[in-house]
Design a protein around this motif. Structure first.
Motif, short mmCIF file in Angstrom:
data_model
loop_
_atom_site.label_atom_id
_atom_site.label_comp_id
_atom_site.label_asym_id
_atom_site.label_seq_id
_atom_site.Cartn_x
_atom_site.Cartn_y
_atom_site.Cartn_z
N SER A 480 41.27 38.71 74.16
CA SER A 480 41.72 37.35 74.43
C SER A 480 42.54 36.83 73.26
O SER A 480 42.30 37.18 72.10
CB SER A 480 40.52 36.42 74.67
OG SER A 480 39.80 36.22 73.48
N ILE A 481 43.50 35.97 73.54
CA ILE A 481 44.35 35.45 72.48
C ILE A 481 43.56 34.54 71.54
O ILE A 481 43.87 34.47 70.34
CB ILE A 481 45.57 34.71 73.08
CG1 ILE A 481 46.58 34.37 72.00
CG2 ILE A 481 45.12 33.48 73.86
CD1 ILE A 481 47.10 35.56 71.25
N VAL A 482 42.53 33.86 72.04
CA VAL A 482 41.71 33.03 71.15
C VAL A 482 40.99 33.91 70.13
O VAL A 482 40.92 33.59 68.94
CB VAL A 482 40.70 32.19 71.96
CG1 VAL A 482 39.85 31.33 71.04
CG2 VAL A 482 41.43 31.31 72.97
N GLY A 483 40.46 35.05 70.59
CA GLY A 483 39.80 35.97 69.67
C GLY A 483 40.76 36.55 68.65
O GLY A 483 40.43 36.67 67.47
N LYS A 484 41.97 36.92 69.09
CA LYS A 484 42.95 37.48 68.16
C LYS A 484 43.33 36.49 67.07
O LYS A 484 43.51 36.87 65.91
CB LYS A 484 44.20 37.91 68.93
CG LYS A 484 43.98 39.03 69.93
CD LYS A 484 45.25 39.28 70.72
CE LYS A 484 45.04 40.28 71.85
NZ LYS A 484 46.26 40.46 72.67
N VAL A 485 43.48 35.21 67.44
CA VAL A 485 43.94 34.21 66.48
C VAL A 485 42.83 33.78 65.55
O VAL A 485 43.02 33.63 64.34
CB VAL A 485 44.54 33.01 67.24
CG1 VAL A 485 44.82 31.86 66.28
CG2 VAL A 485 45.82 33.42 67.96
N LEU A 486 41.62 33.58 66.06
CA LEU A 486 40.51 33.10 65.24
C LEU A 486 39.83 34.22 64.45
O LEU A 486 38.97 33.94 63.61
CB LEU A 486 39.46 32.41 66.11
CG LEU A 486 39.85 31.05 66.71
CD1 LEU A 486 38.72 30.52 67.58
CD2 LEU A 486 40.18 30.05 65.61
N ALA A 487 40.21 35.46 64.67
CA ALA A 487 39.52 36.59 64.05
C ALA A 487 39.44 36.54 62.53
O ALA A 487 38.43 36.98 61.96
CB ALA A 487 40.18 37.90 64.50
N PRO A 488 40.45 36.03 61.80
CA PRO A 488 40.32 35.99 60.34
C PRO A 488 39.14 35.17 59.84
O PRO A 488 38.69 35.38 58.71
CB PRO A 488 41.66 35.37 59.89
CG PRO A 488 42.62 35.72 60.96
CD PRO A 488 41.82 35.66 62.22
N THR A 489 38.62 34.28 60.65
CA THR A 489 37.47 33.47 60.25
C THR A 489 36.16 34.02 60.79
O THR A 489 35.11 33.38 60.63
CB THR A 489 37.65 32.02 60.76
OG1 THR A 489 37.66 32.01 62.20
CG2 THR A 489 38.93 31.42 60.23
N CYS A 490 36.20 35.19 61.44
CA CYS A 490 35.02 35.73 62.12
C CYS A 490 34.85 37.21 61.80
O CYS A 490 35.56 37.77 60.96
CB CYS A 490 35.16 35.57 63.65
SG CYS A 490 35.71 33.95 64.22
N LEU A 491 33.89 37.83 62.48
CA LEU A 491 33.72 39.27 62.47
C LEU A 491 34.23 39.82 63.79
O LEU A 491 34.24 39.12 64.80
CB LEU A 491 32.25 39.64 62.28
CG LEU A 491 31.60 39.25 60.95
CD1 LEU A 491 30.11 39.60 60.97
CD2 LEU A 491 32.29 39.94 59.78
N SER A 492 34.63 41.08 63.78
CA SER A 492 35.07 41.74 65.00
C SER A 492 34.33 43.06 65.14
O SER A 492 34.57 44.00 64.38
CB SER A 492 36.58 41.98 64.97
OG SER A 492 37.02 42.61 66.16
N VAL A 493 33.39 43.11 66.07
CA VAL A 493 32.60 44.31 66.32
C VAL A 493 32.40 44.46 67.82
O VAL A 493 32.30 43.47 68.56
CB VAL A 493 31.22 44.26 65.63
CG1 VAL A 493 31.34 44.43 64.14
CG2 VAL A 493 30.47 42.99 65.96
N ALA A 494 32.36 45.73 68.26
CA ALA A 494 32.07 46.07 69.66
C ALA A 494 33.01 45.38 70.63
O ALA A 494 32.63 45.10 71.77
CB ALA A 494 30.61 45.73 70.00
N GLY A 495 34.24 45.12 70.21
CA GLY A 495 35.19 44.49 71.10
C GLY A 495 35.02 42.99 71.23
O GLY A 495 35.66 42.38 72.11
#
Length: 792
Positions: A480-495
């Motif tokens: 999702s584009i929201v996940g791609k944009v907010l990712a620098p402030t979060c973790l990204s695991v398991a998709g």
């Protein structure tokens, strides 16, 4: 001895250079020798050349200025350069008027710089207008890549190698395409260069198989599981007669058993493929069928026919997989065969491989409820889910983990929760996009909170989605584009990307499907011609030549290193902040523009939303709509940097807090004075500014900026100087909000970007990768200088 080793290294690097290949092919004659005259040191301009090219492509290659006659004929004494990182250009003891030979240029300019290469492959059994595209990279020292570690990212079950065990060495070696072994970048919310290129592949949605007319023998359920249990010990390929009897007396009919029995592997493989080509089997190429356990989760008598059919198909697939991978089958023949097998049969083989690796038969029975299976992967999957819960900071963490332990102790993880939980804990997972939803739905189903009932409709059929839980956090898919944009402030695991900031526009527990559109047609997209010419368009040395003038290269660095007015500390902490995530219910009548199929809303199902993020920049509020489904490519790491940049790789730099003034970069929407309907949110910003081109001469070229009144302006953006492939370098150093702003700006205008950590990839290599990927935006970050918001 040292000199011979150095020569060997140069020879190795030369073999990877497009320049040396062109020289060997005679593309350059002696009268084409290049020299750097005084007139060559002017402003950066597009250079045209009459040289023939191997491929027809509208995208330009880097050009070298024309030369009148031969070279100067001087042999400069090149001082031996310290192998350490470059700090100046030309290096100490070298004049800007000197010319480098190929070996010297490779040593000073290309050493440790990644070299990008594209690949185009046909799709078996499909017309020529279908093809797959890939990208590979070489040249940098060490084993570091742009791809995330599959174990750390919890994505190892999203990919499966066609031949052999372990992970694939090349992206074309996996069942799923594009390959998820080379998908996620090391940085949250990014993808690899290969995945970006592969997304432009043209793959037929489904290749129908002709009905072979060959039917298998009738077989009872207990005989199916009896044979599956026998195959756990392997195929009887050391006894030709026994292997023949087990196949043709139990499962198939041999039409030539009296004249020429099918005792050889090739004939048996052909017969099994013919049987599995029948249209009445389950088609696992269809997304709706890719949660395989939904066919066997219900072991009641009402589901007995489907249960029997699934395992009958599985048994035939296991028989085929074991014969293909038999030690009697030559490796070359195996490789050719696997490449030619239709996708429908390949997905059957993927299912058989997962079964063989992860599941064993403990008890055989005549009815589905009498069958008992043992799941080898269950304990590992439990540990993975616990880790996932903790990393996502699940709001109901303690109660959920207690419930997970209780299910594990009672042995009810695979049979009494849901079909998604059964798939996750058993490991019977087809490669591809289903895994992120299997792990999240397993978590939601195990959580005892009744509020999770509102999160039960997460499905891989609608991958561009997220949800809010207990009003504490939101969680978004990496697609999702929201996940791609907010990712620098979060973790990204398991998709999944999270935990992300909550929003007031969702209930305490609610799913949101995000409407996101395809980027504009005029924005940079990868074509087969771009892939074929990738190495030529991004060569560190520029176009092929006999000599390489020193003055045609420049050591580039972020603007912050040379701007005396650059308030680095203030820029880190004070200028950009995320205000809120805004979700507005979308107009379903306009859903035809969404790239997501079935973008309709109902009172009973998840609703669709348009997303935007509001930023506070220097006292002003700036909303940016996350309209387009753009991607962020993780830059390939380089070594021995920084590297000099050839003068015809044109770029301009801008700080992240000034980025909101840049409109319609490179005329994506038809020109610098055009405006995008509905983009009025960009109007009325602070005073405009100018973008200066970095490079030889330091001229300003075609800067797209927006004035206070919202009108785009430009300087010297006419005629020959116009270059719609210029790269915009965004310096997003400091707090993660700066990178989020840069990504949101890209999503607003429909421009994908390369994201480079300057501690691992130098600015020159990041710009070259943008040219290789046909992208026009580079986002620079520096994790070593990042300031944690908690410390402020």
């Amino acid at each position: 001895m040292a000199e011979s080793k150095r020569k060997s290294l140069w020879n190795l690097i030369r073999s990877k250079s497009t320049a040396i290949r062109h020289l060997k092919d005679g593309a350059k004659e002696a009268n084409h020798r290049r020299t750097a005259s005084d007139s060559d040191a002017g402003p950066r301009q597009r250079r045209r050349s009459d040289l023939p090219t191997e491929f027809t492509s509208d995208r330009r290659r880097p050009r070298r200025p024309g030369a009148n006659g031969k070279g100067k004929g001087r042999d400069y004494e090149i001082h031996r350069h310290d192998p350490g990182p470059l700090t100046d250009w030309p290096p100490s003891g070298m004049s800007s008027e000197e010319e480098l030979s190929l070996g010297q240029a490779m040593q000073l300019i290309s050493r440790g710089a990644p070299a990008f290469r594209g690949h185009k492959r046909p799709v078996p059994h499909a017309p020529d207008h279908y093809y797959t595209l890939y990208a590979t990279v070489a040249g940098n020292h060490g084993d570091d890549t742009d791809a995330a570690n599959l174990h750390d990212a919890m994505t190892q079950l999203m990919t499966l190698r066609k031949e052999g065990s372990g992970y694939a060495n090349h992206p074309w070696e996996t069942f799923e395409q594009p390959s998820y072994a080379f998908c996620f970048g090391k940085r949250a919310g990014t993808i690899t260069l290969n995945h970006w290129v592969s997304s432009a592949s043209v793959i037929p949605p489904s290749i129908p198989l002709r009905d072979s007319g060959v039917a298998p023998r009738e077989i009872t359920l207990d005989r199916i599981f009896e044979r599956l249990q026998e195959l756990e010990r392997g195929l009887e390929d050391d006894d030709e007669d026994l292997m023949y009897k087990n196949l043709y007396r139990r499962l198939l009919r041999d039409p030539d058993k009296y004249l020429s029995p099918h005792k050889t592997l090739d004939k048996q493989i052909t017969d099994l493929i013919m049987v599995l080509s029948r249209p009445d089997w389950i088609d696992f190429t269809l997304p709706k069928n890719q949660v395989a356990t939904k066919f066997i989760y219900d072991n009641s008598l009402g589901n007995a026919p489907t249960y029997h059919k699934f395992f009958h198909q599985l048994l035939l697939s296991v028989e085929l997989d074991l014969r293909i991978n038999s030690g009697l089958h030559l490796a070359e023949a195996k490789e050719k065969l696997v490449a030619q097998i239709p996708p429908t049969i390949q997905w059957n083989l993927a299912l058989a491989r997962r079964w063989r690796e992860n599941i064993r038969v403990d008890r055989i029975g005549e009815q589905p409820d009498q069958i008992r299976l043992r799941f080898k992967l269950q304990k590992r999957q439990v540990r993975m889910l616990k880790r996932f819960i903790q990393m996502m900071k699940w709001p109901n963490l303690s109660e959920t983990i207690d419930c997970l332990k209780q299910h594990e102790a009672q042995g009810t993880l695979t049979g009494h929760i849901s079909s998604h939980a059964m798939a996750f804990f058993s490991g019977l997972i087809l490669p591809g996009t289903t895994f992120p939803f299997l792990i999240m739905n397993s978590l939601v189903d195990i959580d005892p909170d009744r509020a999770t009932d509102d999160l039960a409709l997460l499905t891989h059929i609608h991958p561009h989605c997220g949800f809010q839980y207990r009003g504490s956090y939101t969680y978004w898919t990496a697609a999702s584009i929201v996940g791609k944009v907010l990712a620098p402030t979060c973790l990204s695991v398991a998709g999944w990307v999270g935990p992300a900031r909550p929003t007031v526009h969702l209930d305490r527990a609610q799913i949101a499907r995000i409407r996101q559109r395809k980027p504009p047609a005029r924005s940079q997209t990868v074509t087969p011609e771009d892939v074929k010419t990738m190495s030529e368009r991004s060569d560190p040395l520029g176009p092929p030549a006999e000599v390489f003038p020193v003055k045609e290269y420049e050591l580039v660095a972020p603007k912050m290193d040379e701007d005396e007015d650059y308030d680095y500390d203030g820029y880190l902490t004070d200028l950009v902040r995320i205000e809120m995530l805004h979700l507005r219910p979308s107009n379903t009548n306009d859903s035809k523009h969404s790239i997501t199929s079935g973008a309709t809303s109902s009172d009973n199902g998840p609703k669709w939303f348009d997303a935007s993020i509001h930023f506070a920049i220097d006292g002003n509020s700036w909303p940016l709509r996350l309209t387009f489904d753009v991607n962020f490519v993780h830059a390939w790491p380089c070594s021995d940097g920084p590297h000099p940049l050839f003068f015809d790789y044109v770029y301009e730099s801008v700080r992240a807090d000034k980025l909101v003034h840049v409109r319609d970069w490179n005329g994506v929407y038809g020109g610098i004075n055009s405006s995008l309907d509905g983009s009025g949110m960009m109007h009325g910003g602070p005073k405009s500014f100018g973008l200066g081109s970095h490079g030889l001469g330091g001229s300003k070229k075609g800067s797209n900026v927006m004035s206070a009144g919202g009108t785009a302006t430009a300087t010297d953006h006419t005629g020959q100087d116009q270059d719609n492939e210029r790269v915009l370098v965004v310096e997003a150093f400091g707090v993660p909000d700066n990178e989020v702003l840069a990504r949101a700006w890209c999503a607003h205008w429909g421009l994908s970007a390369v994201v480079a950590d300057v501690a691992k990839t130098c600015m020159a290599c990041a710009i070259r990768e943008a040219y290789a990927a046909a992208l026009t935006v580079v986002i620079l970050v520096d994790d070593e200088q990042k300031v944690d918001n908690k410390d402020e």
